[in-house]
Design a protein around this motif. Sequence first.
Motif, mmCIF file in Angstrom:
data_model
loop_
_atom_site.group_PDB
_atom_site.id
_atom_site.type_symbol
_atom_site.label_atom_id
_atom_site.label_comp_id
_atom_site.label_asym_id
_atom_site.label_seq_id
_atom_site.Cartn_x
_atom_site.Cartn_y
_atom_site.Cartn_z
ATOM 1 N N SER A 86 -34.161 8.364 48.316
ATOM 2 C CA SER A 86 -34.886 8.605 47.062
ATOM 3 C C SER A 86 -33.926 8.939 45.926
ATOM 4 N N ASN A 87 -32.830 9.614 46.243
ATOM 5 C CA ASN A 87 -31.836 9.938 45.218
ATOM 6 C C ASN A 87 -31.186 8.672 44.668
ATOM 7 N N MET A 88 -30.835 7.727 45.552
ATOM 8 C CA MET A 88 -30.214 6.483 45.083
ATOM 9 C C MET A 88 -31.197 5.625 44.296
ATOM 10 N N ILE A 89 -32.461 5.600 44.718
ATOM 11 C CA ILE A 89 -33.467 4.839 43.963
ATOM 12 C C ILE A 89 -33.663 5.468 42.588
ATOM 13 N N GLY A 90 -33.653 6.790 42.538
ATOM 14 C CA GLY A 90 -33.776 7.462 41.254
ATOM 15 C C GLY A 90 -32.585 7.209 40.347
ATOM 16 N N SER A 94 -34.086 4.032 38.304
ATOM 17 C CA SER A 94 -34.970 4.878 37.487
ATOM 18 C C SER A 94 -36.188 5.372 38.250
ATOM 19 N N GLY A 95 -36.015 5.615 39.545
ATOM 20 C CA GLY A 95 -37.098 6.188 40.342
ATOM 21 C C GLY A 95 -38.205 5.233 40.710
ATOM 22 N N LYS A 96 -37.980 3.929 40.569
ATOM 23 C CA LYS A 96 -38.978 2.928 40.956
ATOM 24 C C LYS A 96 -38.404 2.071 42.083
ATOM 25 N N LEU A 97 -39.206 1.850 43.116
ATOM 26 C CA LEU A 97 -38.727 1.065 44.244
ATOM 27 C C LEU A 97 -38.366 -0.343 43.776
ATOM 28 N N PRO A 98 -37.140 -0.789 44.052
ATOM 29 C CA PRO A 98 -36.733 -2.123 43.599
ATOM 30 C C PRO A 98 -37.347 -3.218 44.461
ATOM 31 N N PRO A 99 -37.341 -4.452 43.972
ATOM 32 C CA PRO A 99 -37.867 -5.575 44.768
ATOM 33 C C PRO A 99 -36.992 -5.847 45.972
ATOM 34 N N GLY A 229 -41.719 -1.433 42.610
ATOM 35 C CA GLY A 229 -42.265 -0.769 41.435
ATOM 36 C C GLY A 229 -42.932 0.553 41.734
ATOM 37 N N THR A 230 -43.117 0.879 43.016
ATOM 38 C CA THR A 230 -43.736 2.147 43.386
ATOM 39 C C THR A 230 -42.840 3.314 42.973
ATOM 40 N N PRO A 231 -43.377 4.335 42.286
ATOM 41 C CA PRO A 231 -42.563 5.506 41.943
ATOM 42 C C PRO A 231 -42.124 6.250 43.211
ATOM 43 N N ILE A 232 -40.850 6.574 43.262
ATOM 44 C CA ILE A 232 -40.263 7.300 44.394
ATOM 45 C C ILE A 232 -39.679 8.599 43.858
ATOM 46 N N GLU A 233 -40.277 9.709 44.244
ATOM 47 C CA GLU A 233 -39.830 11.019 43.760
ATOM 48 C C GLU A 233 -39.010 11.713 44.840
ATOM 49 N N LYS A 234 -37.867 12.266 44.453
ATOM 50 C CA LYS A 234 -37.027 12.965 45.420
ATOM 51 C C LYS A 234 -37.616 14.313 45.794
ATOM 52 N N GLY A 235 -37.865 15.170 44.808
ATOM 53 C CA GLY A 235 -38.426 16.488 45.075
ATOM 54 C C GLY A 235 -37.464 17.387 45.836
ATOM 55 N N ASP A 236 -37.971 18.528 46.273
ATOM 56 C CA ASP A 236 -37.161 19.476 47.043
ATOM 57 C C ASP A 236 -36.907 18.937 48.443
ATOM 58 N N ALA A 237 -35.905 19.498 49.089
ATOM 59 C CA ALA A 237 -35.577 19.078 50.449
ATOM 60 C C ALA A 237 -36.760 19.349 51.373
ATOM 61 N N LEU A 238 -37.060 18.375 52.220
ATOM 62 C CA LEU A 238 -38.132 18.581 53.201
ATOM 63 C C LEU A 238 -37.776 19.705 54.164
ATOM 64 N N PHE A 239 -36.495 19.754 54.554
ATOM 65 C CA PHE A 239 -36.022 20.777 55.485
ATOM 66 C C PHE A 239 -34.646 21.253 55.023
#
Length: 248
Positions: A86-90, A94-99, A229-239
Amino acid sequence: PLPACIYGHGWWVSEGQKMSKSLGNFIDLDKLQAYAGRYSLDALRWYLATQGPLAGIDADFSHAKFVEVYNADLANGIGNCASRVSNMIGKYFSGKLPPTGTSAPATTYDWPAITSRHAGASATALGTLDLNAALAHGVELIKQVDGYINATEPFKLAKQVEADPSKRERLAAILYNCAEGVRIASLLFSSAMPEKMADLWKRWNCTPPPGVPLADLCQWGGPYSLKPGTPIEKGDALFMRADPAEPP
């Protein structure tokens, strides 16, 4: 009719010793609540399901083992992998899933076959109550995504895009493969960790609808796959990674 199957299992022991009144070493509800509070309820579920005595032999509820499994499977496993992707996609898209594209580098990773194999084997193991084996396929799939990242080095490829824009499509294909691999792995983790995986699905806008068979949800490029094109949010660490030296 008589039951078709009676399942017998072993016992939990505590730090390598049988639980007893004289030792006072019970794994009681207060201790379980403390682990859930520190590491999350899902992490506790994960340990109980994957390290428990369901195979018929006794299992050890050990703090050192708990931290080892938590770090290996969760913090350094799906948590870190989802964060990297998610960090690399962001950063690069720009936080959108590439084709998906068609320019992913030639590797030995046949993702439709890999994910289908793990999803099928996990479902088969669940059918025989082999929880550890079923959940292990999610762990192995995440390891393969990590290996794919190391093999394709998208972080290095991204630095070459400005000088050679044609490499952007290749970068996009790599990151799509990584994200879809993580999505399918999360489905295999979800039976033990419904809350954390629901959090990831919310961030990645890929919450699966109820009542759909696992095989359909896990189909690569199928109706429930991630869409460009789906928004991908990194957010806080899951664990958050645990310190092995911390006291129980």
